[in-house]
Design a protein around this motif. Structure first.
Motif, PDB file in Angstrom:
ATOM      1  N   SER A  85       0.827  -1.197   0.000  1.00 45.70           N
ATOM      2  CA  SER A  85       0.000   0.000   0.000  1.00 45.70           C
ATOM      3  C   SER A  85       0.877   1.270   0.000  1.00 45.70           C
ATOM      4  N   ASN A  88       2.312   1.790  -3.442  1.00 42.95           N
ATOM      5  CA  ASN A  88       1.271   2.314  -4.329  1.00 42.95           C
ATOM      6  C   ASN A  88       1.079   3.821  -4.124  1.00 42.95           C
ATOM      7  N   ALA A  92       1.845   6.982  -6.671  1.00 38.25           N
ATOM      8  CA  ALA A  92       0.820   7.985  -6.994  1.00 38.25           C
ATOM      9  C   ALA A  92       1.345   9.397  -6.718  1.00 38.25           C
ATOM     10  N   MET A 172      -5.638   7.946   0.479  1.00 35.89           N
ATOM     11  CA  MET A 172      -4.637   6.886   0.355  1.00 35.89           C
ATOM     12  C   MET A 172      -3.706   6.870   1.569  1.00 35.89           C
TER      13      MET A 172
HETATM   14  C1  LIG Z   1      -3.296   2.128  -5.802  1.00 39.47           C
HETATM   15  O1  LIG Z   1      -3.350   3.484  -6.206  1.00 39.47           O
HETATM   16  C2  LIG Z   1      -4.450   3.816  -7.060  1.00 39.47           C
HETATM   17  C3  LIG Z   1      -4.322   5.275  -7.415  1.00 39.47           C
HETATM   18  O2  LIG Z   1      -3.050   5.547  -7.937  1.00 39.47           O
HETATM   19  C4  LIG Z   1      -5.760   3.537  -6.326  1.00 39.47           C
HETATM   20  O3  LIG Z   1      -6.852   3.811  -7.153  1.00 39.47           O
HETATM   21  C5  LIG Z   1      -5.786   2.082  -5.882  1.00 39.47           C
HETATM   22  O4  LIG Z   1      -6.941   1.834  -5.094  1.00 39.47           O
HETATM   23  C6  LIG Z   1      -4.573   1.744  -5.050  1.00 39.47           C
HETATM   24  N1  LIG Z   1      -4.521   0.323  -4.744  1.00 39.47           N
HETATM   25  C7  LIG Z   1      -4.188  -0.138  -3.528  1.00 39.47           C
HETATM   26  C8  LIG Z   1      -4.108  -1.614  -3.396  1.00 39.47           C
HETATM   27  O5  LIG Z   1      -3.942   0.590  -2.589  1.00 39.47           O
END
Ligand SMILES: *[C@@H]1O[C@H](CO)[C@@H](O)[C@H](O)[C@H]1NC(C)=O
Ligand SMILES: *[C@@H]1O[C@H](CO)[C@@H](O)[C@H](O)[C@H]1NC(C)=O
Length: 192
Positions: A85, A88, A92, A172
Motif C-alpha cells: 500500500s 502504491n 501515486a 490513500m
Molecule cells: C493504488 O493506487 C491507485 C491510485 O493511484 C488507487 O486507485 C488504488 O486503489 C490503489 N490500490 C491499492 C491496493 O492501494
C-alpha cells in the motif's frame, strides 16, 4: 510503467508469500490461532477489525475458524499488505509531482514532504516484514512500528488543510496509516 508492473507482480505474489512465510517460519513461543480470532484479539474497534479481516482475505488466508496459523504469519501478511500500500501511494505521489502540471505550489510542497516521510516509513516496514518478523526476535518490533506510524502521520498532517484534504492522495495516506496500525496491533500478539 515498469514500477506499475512490479506492483502488480507484488499483488499477485501476496498469497504465495504468506503461505511460504507460514511454512518457513515457526517461532516456537508464538501462539497459533484462527485469522478471525487474531483480528478480534488485536483490534479494539470495528473499523480496525473490518480492515484486518479485509487484509487477511486479500492475502488469501483460510478464514475458517478451525484453521489456525502462528500469529507470526498474520503479522507478516499485514506488514506485507502495508508495504504494498505504501509503494502504491508513493508511486501515486511521484506521478502527481512529475505529471500533474495543475498542482498548486502548496500541494507540490506537501507531496514532496510526504515523499520524504514515506522513505523511512517504507524502509522500516520492509525491515519488519523481511527481518524482524522472520527472525522471531521481536524486541525492536514496537520501535520499528513507531517509526512507520509517526512518519506516515507526518505526511497526513501535511495534508490537513481545507484544500489538501480534498486531494486524491489524502484518503490513500489515511488508508496506509490504518493498515500500519492494524499490522502493529497484530504484531503485539507475538508477545515481545
Ligand atoms: C493504488 O493506487 C491507485 C491510485 O493511484 C488507487 O486507485 C488504488 O486503489 C490503489 N490500490 C491499492 C491496493 O492501494
Ligand atoms: C492534478 O491535481 C489536481 C489538483 O489536486 C487534481 O484535482 C487532479 O485530479 C490531478 N490530475 C490528475 C490527472 O491526477
Amino acid at each position: 510503467m515498469a514500477m506499475a508492473k512490479i506492483i502488480l507482480l507484488l499483488l499477485v505474489l501476496v498469497p504465495i508469500r504468506i503461505r511460504m512465510a507460514a511454512a518457513l517460519i515457526d517461532c516456537p513461543d508464538v501462539p497459533s490461532l484462527g485469522a478471525g480470532a487474531a483480528c478480534q484479539k488485536a483490534c479494539g474497534t470495528k473499523l480496525m477489525y473490518d480492515l484486518c479481516i479485509r487484509m487477511m482475505r486479500e492475502g488469501d488466508v483460510d478464514m475458517s475458524p478451525s484453521h489456525t496459523e502462528r500469529a507470526t504469519a498474520y503479522a507478516i501478511l499485514a506488514a506485507h499488505s502495508t508495504a504494498i500500500s505504501f509503494d502504491n501511494t508513493t508511486i501515486a505521489m511521484s506521478d502527481q509531482l512529475s505529471q500533474n502540471s495543475s498542482l498548486s505550489s502548496k500541494q507540490r510542497v506537501a507531496y514532496e514532504g510526504c515523499m520524504d516521510d514515506y522513505a523511512p516509513a517504507d524502509s522500516s516496514i520492509d525491515t519488519i516484514e523481511e527481518e524482524t518478523l522472520p527472525s522471531c526476535h521481536f524486541t525492536f518490533l514496537a520501535a520499528e512500528y513507531t517509526r512507520v506510524i509517526t512518519n506516515v502521520e507526518k505526511c497526513r498532517d501535511r495534508l490537513l488543510s481545507p484544500t489538501l484534504v480534498k486531494s486524491p492522495l489524502y484518503p490513500m495516506v489515511l488508508a496506509d496509516l490504518n493498515k500500519a496500525v492494524v499490522a502493529n496491533m497484530l504484531g503485539k500478539l507475538l508477545g515481545t
